[in-house]
Scaffold this active site. Structure first.
Site, PDB file in Angstrom:
ATOM      1  N   ALA A 178       0.729  -1.073  -0.017  1.00 64.94           N
ATOM      2  CA  ALA A 178       0.100   0.026  -0.010  1.00 64.94           C
ATOM      3  C   ALA A 178       0.778   1.269  -0.020  1.00 64.94           C
TER       4      ALA A 178
ATOM      5  N   GLU B 288       1.249  -3.234   9.871  1.00 67.56           N
ATOM      6  CA  GLU B 288       1.867  -1.758  10.799  1.00 67.56           C
ATOM      7  C   GLU B 288       2.813  -2.517  11.812  1.00 67.56           C
ATOM      8  N   SER B 289       3.952  -1.900  11.983  1.00 65.29           N
ATOM      9  CA  SER B 289       5.225  -2.952  12.574  1.00 65.29           C
ATOM     10  C   SER B 289       5.804  -2.094  13.873  1.00 65.29           C
TER      11      SER B 289
ATOM     12  N   THR C 264      -4.955  -3.266   9.765  1.00 68.03           N
ATOM     13  CA  THR C 264      -4.074  -3.800   8.894  1.00 68.03           C
ATOM     14  C   THR C 264      -3.688  -5.074   9.108  1.00 68.03           C
TER      15      THR C 264
ATOM     16  N   THR D 280       6.099 -12.373  14.576  1.00 65.41           N
ATOM     17  CA  THR D 280       7.217 -11.796  15.431  1.00 65.41           C
ATOM     18  C   THR D 280       7.110 -12.529  16.877  1.00 65.41           C
ATOM     19  N   ASP D 281       8.288 -12.372  17.423  1.00 63.55           N
ATOM     20  CA  ASP D 281       8.421 -13.061  19.112  1.00 63.55           C
ATOM     21  C   ASP D 281       7.555 -12.499  19.830  1.00 63.55           C
ATOM     22  N   GLU D 282       7.006 -11.177  19.637  1.00 67.73           N
ATOM     23  CA  GLU D 282       6.764 -10.446  20.393  1.00 67.73           C
ATOM     24  C   GLU D 282       5.229 -10.794  21.037  1.00 67.73           C
TER      25      GLU D 282
ATOM     26  N   TYR E 252       0.371  -3.631  19.089  1.00 66.59           N
ATOM     27  CA  TYR E 252       1.158  -4.399  18.065  1.00 66.59           C
ATOM     28  C   TYR E 252       1.261  -5.938  18.191  1.00 66.59           C
ATOM     29  N   SER E 253       1.522  -6.386  19.342  1.00 65.48           N
ATOM     30  CA  SER E 253       1.843  -7.808  19.568  1.00 65.48           C
ATOM     31  C   SER E 253       0.409  -8.307  19.439  1.00 65.48           C
TER      32      SER E 253
ATOM     33  N   LYS F  63      -0.742  -9.021  16.122  1.00 61.87           N
ATOM     34  CA  LYS F  63      -0.037  -9.993  15.341  1.00 61.87           C
ATOM     35  C   LYS F  63      -0.234 -11.352  15.965  1.00 61.87           C
TER      36      LYS F  63
ATOM     37  N   LEU G 253      14.813   1.311  16.760  1.00 63.69           N
ATOM     38  CA  LEU G 253      16.194   1.667  17.731  1.00 63.69           C
ATOM     39  C   LEU G 253      17.256   1.882  16.788  1.00 63.69           C
TER      40      LEU G 253
ATOM     41  N   VAL H  23      16.935   7.140  24.837  1.00 62.64           N
ATOM     42  CA  VAL H  23      17.245   5.521  25.503  1.00 62.64           C
ATOM     43  C   VAL H  23      15.871   5.711  26.330  1.00 62.64           C
TER      44      VAL H  23
ATOM     45  N   ARG I  85      16.796  -7.208  23.842  1.00 61.65           N
ATOM     46  CA  ARG I  85      16.288  -7.531  22.568  1.00 61.65           C
ATOM     47  C   ARG I  85      17.243  -8.382  22.004  1.00 61.65           C
TER      48      ARG I  85
HETATM   49  P1  NAD Z   1       7.700  -2.361   7.652  1.00 64.90           P
HETATM   50  O1  NAD Z   1       6.888  -1.324   8.489  1.00 64.90           O
HETATM   51  O2  NAD Z   1       9.137  -1.774   7.275  1.00 64.90           O
HETATM   52  O3  NAD Z   1       7.126  -2.672   6.299  1.00 64.90           O
HETATM   53  C1  NAD Z   1       5.639  -2.974   6.299  1.00 64.90           C
HETATM   54  C2  NAD Z   1       5.134  -2.820   4.783  1.00 64.90           C
HETATM   55  O4  NAD Z   1       3.926  -3.245   4.792  1.00 64.90           O
HETATM   56  C3  NAD Z   1       5.318  -1.623   4.177  1.00 64.90           C
HETATM   57  O5  NAD Z   1       5.941  -1.642   3.003  1.00 64.90           O
HETATM   58  C4  NAD Z   1       4.110  -0.873   4.204  1.00 64.90           C
HETATM   59  O6  NAD Z   1       3.693  -0.021   3.101  1.00 64.90           O
HETATM   60  C5  NAD Z   1       3.135  -2.215   3.794  1.00 64.90           C
HETATM   61  N1  NAD Z   1       1.744  -1.987   4.340  1.00 64.90           N
HETATM   62  C6  NAD Z   1       1.298  -1.626   5.682  1.00 64.90           C
HETATM   63  N2  NAD Z   1       0.018  -1.691   5.664  1.00 64.90           N
HETATM   64  C7  NAD Z   1      -0.307  -2.114   4.447  1.00 64.90           C
HETATM   65  C8  NAD Z   1      -1.937  -2.438   4.000  1.00 64.90           C
HETATM   66  N3  NAD Z   1      -2.858  -2.353   4.513  1.00 64.90           N
HETATM   67  N4  NAD Z   1      -1.740  -3.077   2.664  1.00 64.90           N
HETATM   68  C9  NAD Z   1      -0.561  -3.354   1.876  1.00 64.90           C
HETATM   69  N5  NAD Z   1       0.705  -3.176   2.548  1.00 64.90           N
HETATM   70  C10 NAD Z   1       0.714  -2.353   3.568  1.00 64.90           C
HETATM   71  O7  NAD Z   1       7.656  -3.557   8.489  1.00 64.90           O
HETATM   72  P2  NAD Z   1       9.067  -4.837   8.625  1.00 64.90           P
HETATM   73  O8  NAD Z   1       9.680  -4.726   9.615  1.00 64.90           O
HETATM   74  O9  NAD Z   1       9.787  -5.041   7.364  1.00 64.90           O
HETATM   75  O10 NAD Z   1       8.033  -6.099   9.216  1.00 64.90           O
HETATM   76  C11 NAD Z   1       7.384  -7.022   7.984  1.00 64.90           C
HETATM   77  C12 NAD Z   1       6.766  -8.066   8.769  1.00 64.90           C
HETATM   78  O11 NAD Z   1       7.774  -8.710   9.565  1.00 64.90           O
HETATM   79  C13 NAD Z   1       5.650  -7.645   9.564  1.00 64.90           C
HETATM   80  O12 NAD Z   1       4.441  -8.605   9.406  1.00 64.90           O
HETATM   81  C14 NAD Z   1       6.105  -7.544  11.018  1.00 64.90           C
HETATM   82  O13 NAD Z   1       5.238  -7.854  11.992  1.00 64.90           O
HETATM   83  C15 NAD Z   1       7.180  -8.675  11.010  1.00 64.90           C
HETATM   84  N6  NAD Z   1       8.323  -8.931  11.860  1.00 64.90           N
HETATM   85  C16 NAD Z   1       9.027  -7.778  11.847  1.00 64.90           C
HETATM   86  C17 NAD Z   1      10.273  -7.659  12.584  1.00 64.90           C
HETATM   87  C18 NAD Z   1      11.066  -6.616  12.727  1.00 64.90           C
HETATM   88  O14 NAD Z   1      12.182  -6.576  13.491  1.00 64.90           O
HETATM   89  N7  NAD Z   1      11.073  -5.486  12.010  1.00 64.90           N
HETATM   90  C19 NAD Z   1      10.521  -8.904  13.421  1.00 64.90           C
HETATM   91  C20 NAD Z   1       9.660 -10.092  13.340  1.00 64.90           C
HETATM   92  C21 NAD Z   1       8.595  -9.971  12.612  1.00 64.90           C
HETATM   93  P1  TYD Z   2      12.054  -1.142  18.594  1.00 59.80           P
HETATM   94  O1  TYD Z   2      13.135  -0.884  17.678  1.00 59.80           O
HETATM   95  O2  TYD Z   2      10.851  -0.172  18.695  1.00 59.80           O
HETATM   96  O3  TYD Z   2      11.846  -2.585  18.310  1.00 59.80           O
HETATM   97  P2  TYD Z   2      10.725  -3.128  19.423  1.00 59.80           P
HETATM   98  O4  TYD Z   2       9.832  -2.377  20.295  1.00 59.80           O
HETATM   99  O5  TYD Z   2       9.728  -3.952  18.486  1.00 59.80           O
HETATM  100  O6  TYD Z   2      11.435  -4.247  20.271  1.00 59.80           O
HETATM  101  O7  TYD Z   2      12.812  -1.011  20.023  1.00 59.80           O
HETATM  102  C1  TYD Z   2      13.713  -1.693  20.461  1.00 59.80           C
HETATM  103  C2  TYD Z   2      14.084  -1.653  21.681  1.00 59.80           C
HETATM  104  O8  TYD Z   2      14.672  -0.204  21.949  1.00 59.80           O
HETATM  105  C3  TYD Z   2      12.989  -1.574  22.671  1.00 59.80           C
HETATM  106  O9  TYD Z   2      13.075  -2.063  24.103  1.00 59.80           O
HETATM  107  C4  TYD Z   2      12.520  -0.177  22.765  1.00 59.80           C
HETATM  108  C5  TYD Z   2      14.028   0.867  22.737  1.00 59.80           C
HETATM  109  N1  TYD Z   2      14.021   1.832  22.107  1.00 59.80           N
HETATM  110  C6  TYD Z   2      14.624   3.041  22.802  1.00 59.80           C
HETATM  111  O10 TYD Z   2      15.093   3.007  23.846  1.00 59.80           O
HETATM  112  N2  TYD Z   2      14.574   4.248  22.155  1.00 59.80           N
HETATM  113  C7  TYD Z   2      13.974   4.516  20.953  1.00 59.80           C
HETATM  114  O11 TYD Z   2      14.064   5.557  20.490  1.00 59.80           O
HETATM  115  C8  TYD Z   2      13.394   3.348  20.392  1.00 59.80           C
HETATM  116  C9  TYD Z   2      12.686   3.578  18.921  1.00 59.80           C
HETATM  117  C10 TYD Z   2      13.306   2.016  20.804  1.00 59.80           C
END
Ligand code: NAD
Ligand code: TYD
Length: 350
Positions: A36, A86-87, A102, A131-133, A156-157, A160, A196, A212, A220
Protein backbone atom coordinates in the site's frame (compact mmCIF):
# COMPACT_ATOMS: atom_id res chain seq x y z
CA UNK A 1 9.33 -25.69 -10.89
CA UNK A 2 7.64 -22.39 -11.71
CA UNK A 3 5.56 -20.69 -9.02
CA UNK A 4 3.46 -17.57 -8.82
CA UNK A 5 4.05 -15.95 -5.45
CA UNK A 6 2.34 -12.97 -3.88
CA UNK A 7 4.61 -11.21 -1.39
CA UNK A 8 2.78 -8.59 0.68
CA UNK A 9 4.62 -5.66 2.26
CA UNK A 10 7.55 -6.10 -0.11
CA UNK A 11 8.31 -2.37 -0.20
CA UNK A 12 9.03 -2.37 3.54
CA UNK A 13 12.16 -3.28 5.47
CA UNK A 14 12.09 -7.08 5.69
CA UNK A 15 9.79 -7.51 2.69
CA UNK A 16 12.24 -5.77 0.35
CA UNK A 17 15.00 -8.19 1.37
CA UNK A 18 12.70 -11.16 0.86
CA UNK A 19 11.57 -9.91 -2.56
CA UNK A 20 15.17 -9.29 -3.67
CA UNK A 21 16.25 -12.75 -2.52
CA UNK A 22 13.38 -14.53 -4.30
CA UNK A 23 13.57 -12.50 -7.53
CA UNK A 24 17.33 -13.10 -7.83
CA UNK A 25 17.50 -16.68 -6.61
CA UNK A 26 14.43 -18.05 -8.40
CA UNK A 27 14.19 -16.57 -11.91
CA UNK A 28 11.66 -19.33 -12.71
CA UNK A 29 9.22 -17.88 -10.12
CA UNK A 30 6.97 -14.89 -10.76
CA UNK A 31 6.94 -12.51 -7.80
CA UNK A 32 4.07 -10.05 -7.27
CA UNK A 33 4.87 -7.46 -4.60
CA UNK A 34 1.67 -6.05 -3.14
CA UNK A 35 2.16 -2.97 -1.01
CA UNK A 36 0.00 0.00 0.00
CA UNK A 37 3.07 2.26 0.28
CA UNK A 38 2.34 3.57 3.73
CA UNK A 39 4.99 5.78 5.36
CA UNK A 40 7.04 2.57 5.82
CA UNK A 41 6.88 1.32 2.25
CA UNK A 42 9.32 2.60 -0.31
CA UNK A 43 9.63 1.12 -3.82
CA UNK A 44 13.05 2.77 -4.01
CA UNK A 45 14.15 -0.15 -1.79
CA UNK A 46 13.77 -2.42 -4.82
CA UNK A 47 15.21 -0.25 -7.59
CA UNK A 48 17.73 -2.98 -8.42
CA UNK A 49 15.05 -5.58 -9.26
CA UNK A 50 12.33 -3.26 -10.61
CA UNK A 51 12.98 -4.09 -14.26
CA UNK A 52 13.33 -7.85 -13.85
CA UNK A 53 10.93 -9.91 -15.98
CA UNK A 54 9.88 -12.10 -13.02
CA UNK A 55 8.97 -9.11 -10.82
CA UNK A 56 5.83 -7.01 -10.68
CA UNK A 57 4.86 -4.27 -8.23
CA UNK A 58 1.17 -4.05 -7.34
CA UNK A 59 0.01 -1.04 -5.38
CA UNK A 60 -2.90 -1.98 -3.14
CA UNK A 61 -4.28 -2.36 0.35
CA UNK A 62 -4.73 -5.75 2.02
CA UNK A 63 -7.77 -4.40 3.87
CA UNK A 64 -9.61 -3.78 0.58
CA UNK A 65 -11.56 -7.03 0.33
CA UNK A 66 -12.94 -6.72 -3.20
CA UNK A 67 -9.56 -5.64 -4.57
CA UNK A 68 -7.82 -8.60 -2.90
CA UNK A 69 -10.41 -11.08 -4.19
CA UNK A 70 -10.11 -9.72 -7.72
CA UNK A 71 -6.33 -9.86 -7.49
CA UNK A 72 -6.38 -13.53 -6.50
CA UNK A 73 -8.79 -14.30 -9.34
CA UNK A 74 -6.86 -12.41 -11.99
CA UNK A 75 -3.31 -13.38 -10.97
CA UNK A 76 -3.80 -17.01 -9.93
CA UNK A 77 -1.16 -17.00 -7.19
CA UNK A 78 -0.23 -20.39 -5.81
CA UNK A 79 1.56 -19.05 -2.75
CA UNK A 80 1.54 -16.04 -0.44
CA UNK A 81 4.34 -14.75 1.75
CA UNK A 82 2.57 -12.27 4.00
CA UNK A 83 4.64 -9.50 5.56
CA UNK A 84 2.45 -6.40 5.13
CA UNK A 85 1.71 -4.94 8.54
CA UNK A 86 1.86 -1.94 10.76
CA UNK A 87 5.08 -2.79 12.57
CA UNK A 88 6.10 -0.17 15.12
CA UNK A 89 5.18 -0.67 18.79
CA UNK A 90 5.24 3.07 19.66
CA UNK A 91 2.82 3.84 16.83
CA UNK A 92 0.54 1.03 18.06
CA UNK A 93 0.38 2.68 21.47
CA UNK A 94 -0.70 5.93 19.81
CA UNK A 95 -3.13 4.43 17.27
CA UNK A 96 -4.10 0.82 18.13
CA UNK A 97 -7.03 0.60 15.72
CA UNK A 98 -4.80 1.12 12.69
CA UNK A 99 -2.99 -2.05 13.82
CA UNK A 100 -6.23 -3.99 14.25
CA UNK A 101 -7.28 -2.95 10.77
CA UNK A 102 -4.12 -3.83 8.86
CA UNK A 103 -2.73 -6.69 10.91
CA UNK A 104 -5.92 -8.50 11.92
CA UNK A 105 -8.49 -7.61 9.27
CA UNK A 106 -5.94 -7.42 6.45
CA UNK A 107 -4.57 -10.88 7.30
CA UNK A 108 -8.09 -12.35 7.55
CA UNK A 109 -9.00 -10.88 4.15
CA UNK A 110 -5.91 -12.46 2.56
CA UNK A 111 -6.62 -15.82 4.21
CA UNK A 112 -10.19 -15.69 3.00
CA UNK A 113 -9.15 -14.90 -0.56
CA UNK A 114 -6.76 -17.85 -0.47
CA UNK A 115 -9.49 -20.12 0.92
CA UNK A 116 -11.98 -19.06 -1.75
CA UNK A 117 -9.56 -19.28 -4.65
CA UNK A 118 -7.52 -22.36 -3.79
CA UNK A 119 -10.06 -25.07 -4.55
CA UNK A 120 -7.19 -27.49 -5.22
CA UNK A 121 -4.87 -27.29 -2.21
CA UNK A 122 -1.99 -29.30 -3.64
CA UNK A 123 1.03 -27.04 -4.31
CA UNK A 124 -0.47 -24.05 -2.46
CA UNK A 125 1.03 -22.32 0.58
CA UNK A 126 0.12 -19.35 2.78
CA UNK A 127 3.26 -18.27 4.68
CA UNK A 128 2.59 -15.85 7.52
CA UNK A 129 5.53 -13.82 8.84
CA UNK A 130 5.15 -12.97 12.51
CA UNK A 131 7.06 -11.80 15.53
CA UNK A 132 8.38 -13.21 18.81
CA UNK A 133 6.53 -10.37 20.58
CA UNK A 134 3.35 -12.52 20.55
CA UNK A 135 4.91 -14.59 23.38
CA UNK A 136 4.98 -11.61 25.75
CA UNK A 137 7.89 -10.63 27.96
CA UNK A 138 10.56 -12.79 29.62
CA UNK A 139 12.29 -12.24 32.96
CA UNK A 140 16.06 -12.47 33.31
CA UNK A 141 16.19 -16.09 32.10
CA UNK A 142 14.47 -18.49 29.70
CA UNK A 143 13.65 -18.49 25.99
CA UNK A 144 10.55 -18.46 23.79
CA UNK A 145 9.98 -21.83 22.13
CA UNK A 146 7.23 -22.74 19.65
CA UNK A 147 5.27 -24.11 22.63
CA UNK A 148 5.40 -20.92 24.72
CA UNK A 149 1.80 -19.75 25.30
CA UNK A 150 0.84 -16.47 23.63
CA UNK A 151 0.81 -13.48 25.99
CA UNK A 152 0.93 -10.31 23.86
CA UNK A 153 1.21 -7.06 25.78
CA UNK A 154 1.27 -4.19 23.28
CA UNK A 155 -1.41 -3.33 20.73
CA UNK A 156 1.15 -4.30 18.05
CA UNK A 157 1.84 -7.74 19.51
CA UNK A 158 -1.85 -8.30 20.27
CA UNK A 159 -2.70 -7.60 16.62
CA UNK A 160 0.05 -9.94 15.40
CA UNK A 161 -1.02 -12.64 17.88
CA UNK A 162 -4.56 -12.33 16.61
CA UNK A 163 -3.42 -12.66 13.00
CA UNK A 164 -1.36 -15.75 13.95
CA UNK A 165 -4.49 -17.32 15.47
CA UNK A 166 -6.48 -16.62 12.30
CA UNK A 167 -3.77 -18.31 10.23
CA UNK A 168 -3.90 -21.47 12.37
CA UNK A 169 -7.71 -21.33 12.52
CA UNK A 170 -7.88 -21.32 8.69
CA UNK A 171 -5.55 -24.31 8.67
CA UNK A 172 -7.55 -26.30 11.21
CA UNK A 173 -11.02 -25.30 9.99
CA UNK A 174 -10.62 -25.19 6.22
CA UNK A 175 -7.44 -27.20 5.71
CA UNK A 176 -5.66 -24.15 4.24
CA UNK A 177 -1.98 -25.07 3.77
CA UNK A 178 -0.13 -22.62 6.00
CA UNK A 179 3.25 -22.18 7.60
CA UNK A 180 4.34 -19.47 10.02
CA UNK A 181 7.48 -18.06 11.58
CA UNK A 182 7.99 -15.86 14.63
CA UNK A 183 11.18 -13.85 14.46
CA UNK A 184 13.15 -11.68 16.86
CA UNK A 185 14.20 -8.06 16.18
CA UNK A 186 15.77 -7.54 12.76
CA UNK A 187 18.43 -5.03 11.80
CA UNK A 188 20.10 -4.12 8.52
CA UNK A 189 19.78 -1.83 5.52
CA UNK A 190 16.49 -0.15 4.50
CA UNK A 191 15.16 -0.11 8.08
CA UNK A 192 12.85 2.85 8.66
CA UNK A 193 14.64 5.26 11.05
CA UNK A 194 11.98 5.17 13.74
CA UNK A 195 13.21 1.81 15.10
CA UNK A 196 16.05 1.69 17.63
CA UNK A 197 19.11 0.90 15.49
CA UNK A 198 18.54 3.13 12.42
CA UNK A 199 17.20 5.94 14.60
CA UNK A 200 20.35 5.87 16.74
CA UNK A 201 22.63 5.72 13.69
CA UNK A 202 20.89 8.71 12.15
CA UNK A 203 20.93 10.72 15.38
CA UNK A 204 24.60 9.95 16.10
CA UNK A 205 25.51 11.12 12.63
CA UNK A 206 23.53 14.33 13.07
CA UNK A 207 24.71 14.98 16.64
CA UNK A 208 21.18 14.71 17.97
CA UNK A 209 20.18 13.28 21.38
CA UNK A 210 19.98 9.47 21.57
CA UNK A 211 16.67 8.74 23.36
CA UNK A 212 17.06 5.62 25.51
CA UNK A 213 13.74 4.56 27.05
CA UNK A 214 13.70 4.07 30.83
CA UNK A 215 17.00 2.75 32.15
CA UNK A 216 17.98 1.11 28.87
CA UNK A 217 17.90 -2.31 30.52
CA UNK A 218 15.37 -3.93 28.20
CA UNK A 219 16.81 -6.80 26.21
CA UNK A 220 16.22 -7.68 22.56
CA UNK A 221 17.59 -10.55 20.43
CA UNK A 222 18.93 -9.07 17.17
CA UNK A 223 19.09 -10.84 13.83
CA UNK A 224 20.54 -9.58 10.53
CA UNK A 225 17.62 -9.04 8.15
CA UNK A 226 19.31 -11.06 5.36
CA UNK A 227 19.48 -14.03 7.74
CA UNK A 228 15.74 -13.65 8.38
CA UNK A 229 15.13 -13.60 4.61
CA UNK A 230 17.24 -16.78 4.31
CA UNK A 231 15.14 -18.40 7.05
CA UNK A 232 11.94 -17.45 5.20
CA UNK A 233 13.39 -19.02 2.03
CA UNK A 234 14.14 -22.31 3.76
CA UNK A 235 10.83 -22.44 5.68
CA UNK A 236 8.87 -21.58 2.52
CA UNK A 237 10.49 -24.45 0.62
CA UNK A 238 11.05 -27.07 3.31
CA UNK A 239 8.92 -26.18 6.35
CA UNK A 240 6.17 -28.60 7.34
CA UNK A 241 2.64 -27.43 6.56
CA UNK A 242 0.67 -26.39 9.64
CA UNK A 243 3.88 -25.79 11.63
CA UNK A 244 5.41 -22.69 13.15
CA UNK A 245 9.14 -21.98 13.45
CA UNK A 246 10.91 -19.55 15.74
CA UNK A 247 13.69 -17.50 14.13
CA UNK A 248 16.29 -15.72 16.25
CA UNK A 249 19.84 -14.51 16.39
CA UNK A 250 21.02 -16.15 19.65
CA UNK A 251 22.17 -12.59 20.20
CA UNK A 252 20.76 -10.75 23.21
CA UNK A 253 21.65 -7.15 23.96
CA UNK A 254 20.54 -4.66 26.59
CA UNK A 255 19.47 -1.52 24.75
CA UNK A 256 22.01 0.65 26.53
CA UNK A 257 24.91 -1.69 25.71
CA UNK A 258 23.83 -1.79 22.08
CA UNK A 259 23.65 2.01 21.91
CA UNK A 260 27.16 2.24 23.41
CA UNK A 261 28.45 -0.26 20.82
CA UNK A 262 26.90 1.79 18.02
CA UNK A 263 28.47 4.95 19.44
CA UNK A 264 31.91 3.29 19.45
CA UNK A 265 31.52 2.05 15.86
CA UNK A 266 30.33 5.48 14.71
CA UNK A 267 33.12 7.35 16.56
CA UNK A 268 35.59 5.33 14.48
CA UNK A 269 33.72 5.74 11.19
CA UNK A 270 33.19 9.47 11.67
CA UNK A 271 36.71 10.15 12.96
CA UNK A 272 35.42 11.32 16.34
CA UNK A 273 37.27 10.89 19.62
CA UNK A 274 36.37 7.68 21.44
CA UNK A 275 33.42 8.45 23.76
CA UNK A 276 32.29 11.52 21.81
CA UNK A 277 29.02 10.08 20.44
CA UNK A 278 28.08 8.45 23.76
CA UNK A 279 27.74 11.96 25.23
CA UNK A 280 24.54 12.22 23.17
CA UNK A 281 22.82 9.44 25.16
CA UNK A 282 19.72 10.82 26.84
CA UNK A 283 17.49 8.79 29.11
CA UNK A 284 13.83 9.54 28.37
CA UNK A 285 10.45 8.49 29.74
CA UNK A 286 9.90 4.76 29.37
CA UNK A 287 7.55 3.26 26.78
CA UNK A 288 4.16 2.35 28.29
CA UNK A 289 3.99 -1.38 29.06
CA UNK A 290 7.59 -1.82 27.83
CA UNK A 291 8.38 -5.56 27.47
CA UNK A 292 11.52 -6.34 29.47
CA UNK A 293 13.14 -9.11 27.47
CA UNK A 294 12.68 -11.16 24.31
CA UNK A 295 14.86 -14.20 23.59
CA UNK A 296 14.23 -16.85 20.97
CA UNK A 297 15.10 -20.51 21.00
CA UNK A 298 15.51 -21.29 17.29
CA UNK A 299 16.58 -24.92 17.83
CA UNK A 300 13.63 -26.37 15.89
CA UNK A 301 14.50 -24.41 12.75
CA UNK A 302 18.17 -25.32 13.13
CA UNK A 303 17.60 -29.03 13.75
CA UNK A 304 14.81 -29.56 11.20
CA UNK A 305 15.89 -27.29 8.37
CA UNK A 306 19.56 -26.59 9.10
CA UNK A 307 19.20 -22.79 9.30
CA UNK A 308 21.48 -20.68 11.46
CA UNK A 309 22.49 -17.00 11.45
CA UNK A 310 25.42 -16.36 9.10
CA UNK A 311 26.82 -13.17 10.53
CA UNK A 312 28.36 -12.07 13.84
CA UNK A 313 26.49 -9.09 15.30
CA UNK A 314 29.43 -6.66 15.34
CA UNK A 315 30.12 -7.40 11.67
CA UNK A 316 26.44 -6.99 10.77
CA UNK A 317 26.22 -3.71 12.68
CA UNK A 318 29.29 -2.35 10.87
CA UNK A 319 27.78 -3.26 7.52
CA UNK A 320 24.53 -1.60 8.59
CA UNK A 321 26.27 1.59 9.74
CA UNK A 322 28.22 1.70 6.45
CA UNK A 323 24.98 1.37 4.47
CA UNK A 324 23.34 4.26 6.34
CA UNK A 325 26.42 6.46 5.99
CA UNK A 326 26.46 5.81 2.24
CA UNK A 327 22.72 6.32 1.82
CA UNK A 328 21.92 9.60 3.52
CA UNK A 329 19.67 10.43 0.56
CA UNK A 330 17.50 7.38 1.33
CA UNK A 331 17.10 8.52 4.94
CA UNK A 332 16.18 12.05 3.84
CA UNK A 333 13.63 10.65 1.40
CA UNK A 334 11.89 8.30 3.80
CA UNK A 335 11.83 10.82 6.62
CA UNK A 336 10.42 13.60 4.46
CA UNK A 337 7.83 11.38 2.79
CA UNK A 338 8.73 13.07 -0.50
CA UNK A 339 9.46 9.77 -2.22
CA UNK A 340 5.95 8.68 -1.38
CA UNK A 341 4.31 11.58 -3.12
CA UNK A 342 6.51 10.84 -6.11
CA UNK A 343 5.60 7.16 -6.28
CA UNK A 344 1.93 7.73 -5.44
CA UNK A 345 1.90 10.02 -8.46
CA UNK A 346 3.74 7.50 -10.63
CA UNK A 347 1.34 4.69 -9.83
CA UNK A 348 -1.75 6.90 -9.97
CA UNK A 349 -0.84 7.72 -13.58
CA UNK A 350 -0.53 4.11 -14.74
P1 NAD B 1 7.75 -2.32 7.72
O1 NAD B 1 6.89 -1.43 8.54
O2 NAD B 1 9.12 -1.88 7.37
O3 NAD B 1 7.02 -2.68 6.34
C1 NAD B 1 5.66 -2.97 6.28
C2 NAD B 1 5.23 -2.88 4.83
O4 NAD B 1 3.83 -3.21 4.75
C3 NAD B 1 5.38 -1.47 4.23
O5 NAD B 1 5.97 -1.56 2.95
C4 NAD B 1 3.95 -0.95 4.15
O6 NAD B 1 3.76 -0.03 3.08
C5 NAD B 1 3.18 -2.23 3.94
N1 NAD B 1 1.79 -2.11 4.39
C6 NAD B 1 1.35 -1.61 5.56
N2 NAD B 1 -0.01 -1.63 5.59
C7 NAD B 1 -0.42 -2.19 4.43
C8 NAD B 1 -1.68 -2.50 3.88
N3 NAD B 1 -2.82 -2.21 4.54
N4 NAD B 1 -1.74 -3.09 2.66
C9 NAD B 1 -0.60 -3.36 1.97
N5 NAD B 1 0.62 -3.07 2.43
C10 NAD B 1 0.72 -2.49 3.65
O7 NAD B 1 7.77 -3.71 8.51
P2 NAD B 1 8.92 -4.79 8.66
O8 NAD B 1 9.75 -4.43 9.81
O9 NAD B 1 9.55 -5.03 7.34
O10 NAD B 1 8.06 -6.07 9.07
C11 NAD B 1 7.52 -6.92 8.08
C12 NAD B 1 6.76 -8.05 8.76
O11 NAD B 1 7.66 -8.78 9.59
C13 NAD B 1 5.64 -7.58 9.66
O12 NAD B 1 4.57 -8.48 9.52
C14 NAD B 1 6.22 -7.64 11.06
O13 NAD B 1 5.22 -7.89 12.01
C15 NAD B 1 7.14 -8.83 10.92
N6 NAD B 1 8.33 -8.82 11.81
C16 NAD B 1 9.13 -7.72 11.89
C17 NAD B 1 10.26 -7.75 12.70
C18 NAD B 1 11.22 -6.59 12.78
O14 NAD B 1 12.16 -6.62 13.56
N7 NAD B 1 11.05 -5.53 11.98
C19 NAD B 1 10.54 -8.91 13.44
C20 NAD B 1 9.68 -10.01 13.34
C21 NAD B 1 8.59 -9.95 12.51
P1 TYD C 1 12.15 -1.03 18.54
O1 TYD C 1 13.24 -0.92 17.53
O2 TYD C 1 11.01 -0.08 18.49
O3 TYD C 1 11.63 -2.56 18.46
P2 TYD C 1 10.61 -3.36 19.46
O4 TYD C 1 9.97 -2.42 20.37
O5 TYD C 1 9.66 -3.98 18.49
O6 TYD C 1 11.48 -4.37 20.15
O7 TYD C 1 12.77 -0.93 19.97
C1 TYD C 1 13.80 -1.81 20.40
C2 TYD C 1 14.11 -1.51 21.86
O8 TYD C 1 14.67 -0.19 21.95
C3 TYD C 1 12.87 -1.48 22.75
O9 TYD C 1 13.21 -2.01 24.01
C4 TYD C 1 12.53 -0.01 22.86
C5 TYD C 1 13.88 0.67 22.80
N1 TYD C 1 13.93 2.01 22.16
C6 TYD C 1 14.59 3.06 22.81
O10 TYD C 1 15.13 2.90 23.94
N2 TYD C 1 14.63 4.27 22.19
C7 TYD C 1 14.04 4.49 20.98
O11 TYD C 1 14.09 5.64 20.47
C8 TYD C 1 13.38 3.41 20.33
C9 TYD C 1 12.71 3.61 19.00
C10 TYD C 1 13.35 2.18 20.96
Amino acid sequence: MSRKILITGGAGFIGSHVVRLFVNKYPEYTIGNLDALTYAGNPENLKDVEARPNYKFIKGDITDESFINQLFQSEGFDAVIHLAAESHVDRSIMDPLAFVKTNVLGTAILLNAARNNWKEKEGKLFYHVSTDEVYGSLGETGFFTEETPYDPRSPYSASKASSDHFVMAYHHTYGLPVVMSNCSNNYGSHHFPEKLIPLMINNIRNNKPLPVYGKGENVRDWLWVNDHAAAIDVIFHKGRTGEKYNVGGFNEWKNIDLVHLLCRIMDKKLGRADGESAKLITYVKDRQGHDLRYAIDATKLNKELGWKPSLQFEEGLEKTVDWYLENQEWIDHVLSGSYQQYYQQQYANR
